[in-house]
Design a protein around this motif. Structure first.
Motif, PDB file in Angstrom:
ATOM      1  N   TYR A   6      43.602  36.095  42.378  1.00  0.00           N
ATOM      2  CA  TYR A   6      42.780  36.379  43.545  1.00  0.00           C
ATOM      3  C   TYR A   6      42.398  35.124  44.326  1.00  0.00           C
ATOM      4  CZ  TYR A   6      42.185  40.960  41.401  1.00  0.00           C
ATOM      5  OH  TYR A   6      42.411  42.193  40.850  1.00  0.00           O
ATOM      6  N   TYR A  33      39.814  37.876  49.962  1.00  0.00           N
ATOM      7  CA  TYR A  33      39.654  38.988  50.894  1.00  0.00           C
ATOM      8  C   TYR A  33      38.308  39.685  50.710  1.00  0.00           C
ATOM      9  CZ  TYR A  33      40.840  41.906  46.900  1.00  0.00           C
ATOM     10  OH  TYR A  33      40.843  42.508  45.683  1.00  0.00           O
ATOM     11  N   ARG A  34      37.443  39.164  49.900  1.00  0.00           N
ATOM     12  CA  ARG A  34      36.097  39.652  49.629  1.00  0.00           C
ATOM     13  C   ARG A  34      36.054  40.914  48.770  1.00  0.00           C
ATOM     14  NH1 ARG A  34      33.829  35.094  50.695  1.00  0.00           N
ATOM     15  NH2 ARG A  34      33.444  34.627  52.869  1.00  0.00           N
TER      16      ARG A  34
END
Length: 75
Positions: A6, A33-34
């Motif tokens: 991630y 990407y939160r």
């Protein structure tokens, strides 16, 4: 085995019914990407490689969602 990276040191490793989350730092990581703690539901254990804030920051959020989550770390 399924490995997902991630960003930073955050990744998951899945094998069968086991899903290991390594170094949970996602809510303030500008390169991701939160994802949210909900995105990691189903994690069976967390591994903390060391105690810097960018490796443990979101651990409390994960524990709120899964209070019995196994955590592996050094002292």
């Amino acid at each position: 085995m399924l490995l997902r990276y991630y960003g930073n040191a955050l990744l998951t490793i899945e094998q069968g019914e086991t899903k290991l989350l390594i170094d949970p730092f996602f809510s303030r990581n500008p390169r991701l990407y939160r994802p949210t703690a909900k995105d990691f539901d189903g994690v069976t254990a967390v591994l903390i490689t060391h105690g810097h804030f960018d490796h443990i920051y979101d651990l409390p959020k994960l524990l709120e969602r899964s209070p019995g989550l196994d955590i592996y770390c050094t002292r």
